[in-house]
Every structure is written in structure tokens, then in C-alpha cells.
Design an enzyme around this catalytic site. Structure first.
Site, PDB file in Angstrom:
ATOM      1  N   GLU A 218       0.857  -1.191   0.000  1.00 26.57           N
ATOM      2  CA  GLU A 218       0.000   0.000   0.000  1.00 26.57           C
ATOM      3  C   GLU A 218       0.890   1.237   0.000  1.00 26.57           C
ATOM      4  O   GLU A 218       1.992   1.199   0.551  1.00 26.57           O
ATOM      5  CB  GLU A 218      -0.865   0.036   1.270  1.00 26.57           C
ATOM      6  N   LYS A 220       2.432   4.389   1.398  1.00 27.83           N
ATOM      7  CA  LYS A 220       2.592   4.887   2.771  1.00 27.83           C
ATOM      8  C   LYS A 220       2.452   6.402   2.689  1.00 27.83           C
ATOM      9  O   LYS A 220       3.313   7.084   2.141  1.00 27.83           O
ATOM     10  CB  LYS A 220       3.947   4.494   3.344  1.00 27.83           C
ATOM     11  N   ARG A 225      -2.092   9.418  11.440  1.00 25.03           N
ATOM     12  CA  ARG A 225      -2.951   8.246  11.614  1.00 25.03           C
ATOM     13  C   ARG A 225      -4.229   8.657  12.318  1.00 25.03           C
ATOM     14  O   ARG A 225      -4.201   9.420  13.288  1.00 25.03           O
ATOM     15  CB  ARG A 225      -2.188   7.254  12.492  1.00 25.03           C
ATOM     16  N   PHE A 310      -7.185   2.205   5.403  1.00 24.23           N
ATOM     17  CA  PHE A 310      -6.521   0.943   5.069  1.00 24.23           C
ATOM     18  C   PHE A 310      -6.927  -0.233   5.946  1.00 24.23           C
ATOM     19  O   PHE A 310      -6.462  -1.341   5.744  1.00 24.23           O
ATOM     20  CB  PHE A 310      -4.996   1.093   5.034  1.00 24.23           C
ATOM     21  N   ARG A 382       4.431  -4.045  16.919  1.00 17.84           N
ATOM     22  CA  ARG A 382       5.367  -3.654  15.873  1.00 17.84           C
ATOM     23  C   ARG A 382       6.127  -4.907  15.481  1.00 17.84           C
ATOM     24  O   ARG A 382       6.841  -5.477  16.300  1.00 17.84           O
ATOM     25  CB  ARG A 382       6.337  -2.604  16.394  1.00 17.84           C
TER      26      ARG A 382
HETATM   27  P1  AMP Z   1       6.201   5.271  10.869  1.00 24.11           P
HETATM   28  O1  AMP Z   1       5.439   6.494  11.342  1.00 24.11           O
HETATM   29  O2  AMP Z   1       7.382   5.636  10.022  1.00 24.11           O
HETATM   30  O3  AMP Z   1       6.516   4.337  12.012  1.00 24.11           O
HETATM   31  O4  AMP Z   1       5.230   4.449   9.879  1.00 24.11           O
HETATM   32  C1  AMP Z   1       4.007   3.895  10.238  1.00 24.11           C
HETATM   33  C2  AMP Z   1       2.916   4.906  10.005  1.00 24.11           C
HETATM   34  O5  AMP Z   1       2.660   5.086   8.619  1.00 24.11           O
HETATM   35  C3  AMP Z   1       1.565   4.507  10.531  1.00 24.11           C
HETATM   36  O6  AMP Z   1       1.437   4.719  11.896  1.00 24.11           O
HETATM   37  C4  AMP Z   1       0.602   5.370   9.719  1.00 24.11           C
HETATM   38  O7  AMP Z   1       0.407   6.608  10.378  1.00 24.11           O
HETATM   39  C5  AMP Z   1       1.374   5.645   8.448  1.00 24.11           C
HETATM   40  N1  AMP Z   1       0.757   5.061   7.232  1.00 24.11           N
HETATM   41  C6  AMP Z   1       0.656   5.699   6.059  1.00 24.11           C
HETATM   42  N2  AMP Z   1       0.082   4.922   5.133  1.00 24.11           N
HETATM   43  C7  AMP Z   1      -0.200   3.745   5.723  1.00 24.11           C
HETATM   44  C8  AMP Z   1      -0.796   2.525   5.276  1.00 24.11           C
HETATM   45  N3  AMP Z   1      -1.214   2.352   4.012  1.00 24.11           N
HETATM   46  N4  AMP Z   1      -0.913   1.511   6.184  1.00 24.11           N
HETATM   47  C9  AMP Z   1      -0.490   1.665   7.468  1.00 24.11           C
HETATM   48  N5  AMP Z   1       0.084   2.793   7.939  1.00 24.11           N
HETATM   49  C10 AMP Z   1       0.239   3.829   7.080  1.00 24.11           C
END
Ligand code: AMP
Length: 527
Positions: A218, A220, A225, A310, A382
Site C-alpha cells: 500500500e 505509505k 494516523r 486501510f 510492531r
Molecule cells: P512510521 O510512522 O514511520 O513508524 O510508519 C508507520 C505509520 O505510517 C503509521 O502509523 C501510519 O500513520 C502511516 N501510514 C501511512 N500509510 C499507511 C498505510 N497504508 N498503512 C499503514 N500505515 C500507514
């Protein structure tokens, strides 16, 4: 219970180094709380004036805190003992003061509270005002103490914590309703649960291996969130850190009410601020929307949001979190009718995955997520069921010293001390790395650094800060170990930047901004 008992516990925990002894002391304290003291008693134990899920805050400014600090040092206290619930009540009254003259009112109420406390209680009150008890009792240990006090399984406490997201609620159920009620805690509408998290991967091979040859990719999105709960006309929205943001996001509320099907649901997604050209705005614009309390309508038209859903965790009265990722996606499709979805593609080979990654980056997004098709939704987890793939973030650092290598690296200066530019024209260390160079580069780097040597202390050689390297990292963490206050996690050199001098490297201010940005979007692992 008297507040003095809580203060005594804090002093005891402060000088008890052992985990088990800490847990035992905290459990004894929890057992002595009466039902109407549990909420405050647990919030205080976790160093907070209010429970995590309670939106109130004291909002005492730094000058009032400073003045309060002065009264703490001075003066006698009244003789009547202060109860735990008296402190909670005073905190509530301080939080309540609002509007004109509230600063003075808050200070007066705070002063009244401090004057009622005795000299041993005062420092503990003061630490609570700062949200930090310094007793070494993190949430994990509080969970153990709850299990022990309620004579229940730690696993059940941990599971309940994922669904209730607030240890105060967990303790209330465990201590007043018992182990069975705790086992029965489940996903519930309008109680936000911790979002499922992902692990960083740089490599599609690893992903295909972990996901059995097929994965759901998907986009990102670089946004924030959200978790949307709906039943009938009632819609509420929470952020990743579980603060309620319903009022700040009126257009998302409308979408949930009008455009989505189903009488009740819990959906997981990301909102992104978008410009007129449809490309994402910088992250700060989005955060401004989240924090906005006034002028929400005008903010909504200046910074429109796009929604990318999502996941679906609950639908028409039933939990879906034990269903497969694939089944949940199908349900999400029914609810949305195919609108407001994250771009998604099933992939079985690397070339396909890389093309999709390039497409995501080219449209201004952060990278991809890869989700195992059969995986359940694991709140707060995680792990390798969800991976994130994003081109690594890099900083330009200067090498300020190097340690001598041992074993295979003997003879080389191979562990490099990295620094960014500080505000005074000097350099602030942010970590060390021995990763990223080839043998030949190690040899050459050793010779270069030898030329720049200013001090050789045997193991560590300090050098003139001239060699600039590009450094990739997985995360910026706060660190008391380095004078910069930060440390790079999993730092590795990606390039030697011969084209750059120490005047062009990343500054501490930039590093701080990167840290904040990641903190807002990521939550501390925390939560
Ligand atoms: P990170 O903030 O780098 O730890 O990455 C995870 C975060 O990416 C999640 O907590 C979401 O806020 C964001 N995110 C963006 N697109 C998606 C997606 N398609 N599925 C899940 N998380 C996503």
C-alpha cells in the site's frame, strides 16, 4: 489513603533498583487503594496528574511553576493530612480555571494545594506537576504490579491494555471487577485502541520471505494516523496517540456520516493535507490542522485533507481484528464502496514491488507498507506482519574522532564518531558507526584521518572535523549520552561526501526538527 503514603512509596521506589522489588511495592500500594481512589492512584503512579485518556491538563505556565517551586522550598504546612483524593480534586480545580484571569486563579489554587502538603509530600507533588516522578516505574512494570495486585495473569493485563489503552482503566477493571472481567475486555466502540505498527525494511527480499511470497503493498502516506469510530449518527475520531481530534476534522466526520456504508464501524487510516495540485503539503501544515481549536471551518478550506483508509477493525457489532488482513480489506471495500482507500497492490515479485514504490515516491508519498495477507490486526504490535519501506533518511555529518578497530578491522581507524553543526560554530556528537565502508575505503579513511589527527588517546583518535559523510539511520532518539541530546539509531555511512565541507553539514536545529517531526508522526513506542 493519605497522599503521604503515595509520597513514601515514591521515595522507596526511587531507591529500590530491583525490578521485582519495585513491582512488589507498587502492587502493595495498588491493593490499598479504595475503588474511588484507583483512577487517581494509578494516574499518579504513572507520573501523571490525570489519566492518559482524560483530556484535561493543568496548563500551568513556566513562571507559575517556578514560583510554586519556591514555595515548595519554604514555609510550613497545615497540620491536616492531605488525602490522595484531595490532590486529585485540587488538580481538577486547577485544570478547570479558564478564560480571563485564569493564570492567577490557577496559581492561587496551586499555592493552596502546596501549602497543605508537608515537606516530604511537596517534592512529589512538584514532580507530578512536571509529569515525571523519576521512580523508574515504566508502564510495563505498572502492568506487572496490576497483575500481582489483582492476582491475575500478566498476559491478560497486557491484552486489556491494548484494548483500553489506559492503565487506569485496566487497573479499574482488574481491581474492582476481577480477573474474569479482565479476560473479557475486548474491542469496543468509542474506546480507541492502540494502532498496529510496522517494522522498517529496506529490502523486498526480506518482505517476500516473511510474507510467504505474496504481500499486500500500500502507499505509505506521509500524514497522520486516525481511528474513526461510528455508530448511527455518532462519529468520533482519535489520533495515533489516542487524543480525540473529532472537532478538528469536520470534513472527515462528514465523510464517515454520509459517504460510508454500515451502521457501526471502526476504521484505521491516514489523513494527508493536500494542495490544489493534489500533492501532499508539508507535514507541519497538517499538524496545524490537528491542533486547531478555533476557526476550524476556515482552516478546513485553506488546508483540505484527503483520507486514505486501510483497515477495518469492527463492523456492525462484531470485532474483525482476528480476521485476516485480506478479509478486513474486503469489508473495508464494502463500507467505502471503493472510495477513500489507500492505493493497494498485491505483489509476488520484486520488480513489481519496486515499480510500485517508485510510483508512490513520484506522487509525493513516503514509501510503501507491506502487509502479510493472513495477518490479524494486532493492536500496538510492531513486527514483521507489517513492514514499512521508505528510502532511507540521511544526514550529512562530520567525523570528529575515530576508534581503533580490532579483529578483522585491526590497523584501521574504523569506528567513526559523527557530529552535526551546533549553534556556536562547533560540532555536536550524534553517534558512532563502523558500518557502510568497503575494506578499501576503510584503509583510505584511516590514512585521511591520520593526517587530521589532533590527539591520540590510544583507543580513540580525535581528528580535525573535516571529513563529511552521508549517514543513513532508522530513527533519531533522545540521548543523554551525547551533548547534542540525540543519537542516531542504526547509523551507517552511505557516501563519503568529498564535495561537502563541514560548513555544509546538517545542523543541530535541523536534527531537532527531524526528531520532532518523527515524534509527532510516530508516537513514542511507546504509547
Ligand atoms: P512510521 O510512522 O514511520 O513508524 O510508519 C508507520 C505509520 O505510517 C503509521 O502509523 C501510519 O500513520 C502511516 N501510514 C501511512 N500509510 C499507511 C498505510 N497504508 N498503512 C499503514 N500505515 C500507514
Amino acid at each position: 489513603m493519605d497522599f503521604s503514603e503515595f509520597a513514601a512509596l515514591c521515595y522507596e521506589l526511587e531507591k529500590t533498583p530491583g525490578r521485582l522489588a519495585k513491582v512488589a511495592a507498587a502492587a502493595e500500594y495498588l491493593k490499598r487503594l479504595s475503588p474511588d481512589e484507583i483512577r487517581h492512584g494509578v494516574a499518579f503512579l504513572s507520573g501523571r496528574p490525570f489519566p492518559v485518556s482524560d483530556p484535561r491538563s493543568l496548563e500551568i505556565g513556566p513562571s507559575a511553576l517556578f514560583r510554586a517551586g519556591e514555595i515548595i522550598q519554604a514555609g510550613n504546612s497545615s497540620s491536616a493530612p492531605l488525602a490522595l483524593n484531595d490532590v486529585a480534586e485540587s488538580f481538577a480545580r486547577i485544570a478547570e480555571a479558564s478564560g480571563k484571569g485564569s493564570r492567577a486563579e490557577k496559581y492561587a489554587r496551586l499555592r493552596e494545594l502546596i501549602e497543605r502538603a508537608d515537606p516530604l509530600e511537596r517534592p512529589i507533588l512538584f514532580r507530578l506537576l512536571h509529569n515525571e516522578l523519576r521512580i523508574g516505574l515504566h508502564d510495563g512494570l505498572i502492568q506487572e504490579a496490576i497483575a500481582r495486585a489483582a492476582h491475575t495473569d500478566l498476559k491478560a493485563v497486557r491484552r486489556a491494555a491494548l484494548f483500553l489503552s489506559d492503565l487506569v482503566e485496566v487497573a479499574s477493571v482488574a481491581l474492582t471487577e476481577g480477573a474474569e472481567a479482565l479476560q473479557g475486555v475486548d474491542i469496543k466502540l468509542f474506546v480507541p485502541l492502540l494502532p498496529m505498527l510496522s517494522e522498517l525494511s529496506q529490502d523486498f527480499d526480506e518482505i517476500f520471505r516473511a510474507h510467504g511470497g505474496k504481500t499486500a503493498l500500500e502507499f505509505k502516506y506521509d500524514g497522520a494516523r486516525i481511528q474513526i469510530h461510528k455508530q448511527g449518527e455518532l462519529v468520533r475520531i482519535w489520533s495515533r496517540r489516542l487524543s480525540e481530534v473529532t472537532r478538528s476534522l469536520p470534513e472527515i466526520l462528514q465523510i464517515a456520516r454520509k459517504d460510508l456504508n454500515g451502521d457501526s464501524f471502526i476504521l484505521d487510516g491516514e489523513v494527508v493535507a493536500v494542495g490544489k495540485d493534489g500533492r501532499p503539503f508539508p507535514f507541519q501544515e497538517l499538524m496545524r490542522r490537528f491542533k486547531r481549536v478555533h476557526g476550524i471551518e476556515s482552516a478546513a478550506s485553506e488546508t483540505p485533507l484527503s483520507l486514505h483508509l486501510f483497515d477495518c477493525l469492527f463492523s456492525d457489532g462484531s470485532s474483525l481484528i482476528d480476521d485476516s488482513c485480506d478479509a478486513r480489506w474486503l469489508k473495508l471495500n464494502t463500507i467505502t464502496g471503493g472510495r477513500y482507500l489507500a492505493r493497494r497492490k498485491l505483489a509476488t515479485d520484486k520488480a513489481e514491488a519496486e515499480a510500485f514504490l517508485n510510483e508512490a515516491i513520484a506522487s509525493g508519498h513516503e514509501g510503501l507498507m507491506a502487509k502479510a495477507l493472513s495477518s490479524p490486526y494486532m493492536p500496538g504490535n510492531r513486527g514483521k506482519l507489517w513492514f514499512k519501506i521508505k528510502p532511507a533518511e540521511t544526514l550529512d555529518c562530520v567525523i570528529i574522532a575515530a576508534d581503533r578497530g580490532s579483529g578483522r578491522r585491526r590497523g584501521w581507524l574504523s569506528n567513526y564518531h559523527l557530529a552535526v553543526a551546533d549553534r556556536t560554530g562547533g560540532f555536536a556528537p550524534v553517534g558512532k558507526t563502523f558500518k557502510g565502508l568497503t575494506d578499501r575505503e576503510f584503509t583510505e579513511m584511516t590514512a585521511t584521518l591520520r593526517e587530521l589527527e589532533v590527539k591520540d588517546e590510544g583507543y580513540t583518535v580525535t581528528v580535525r572535523p573535516e571529513v563529511v559523510v552521508e549517514v543513513a539511520y532508522n530513527e533519531i532518539q533522545r540521548s543523554p549520552q551525547y551533548s547534542s541530546g540525540f543519537a542516531l539509531r542504526f547509523a551507517r555511512i552511505t557516501r563519503i561526501r568529498e564535495d561537502k565541507g563541514p560548513a555544509q553539514i546538517t545542523t543541530l536545529a535541523e536534527l531537532q526538527a527531524l526528531f520532532e517531526r518523527q515524534f509527532i508522526s510516530k508516537s513514542r513506542r511507546e504509547v
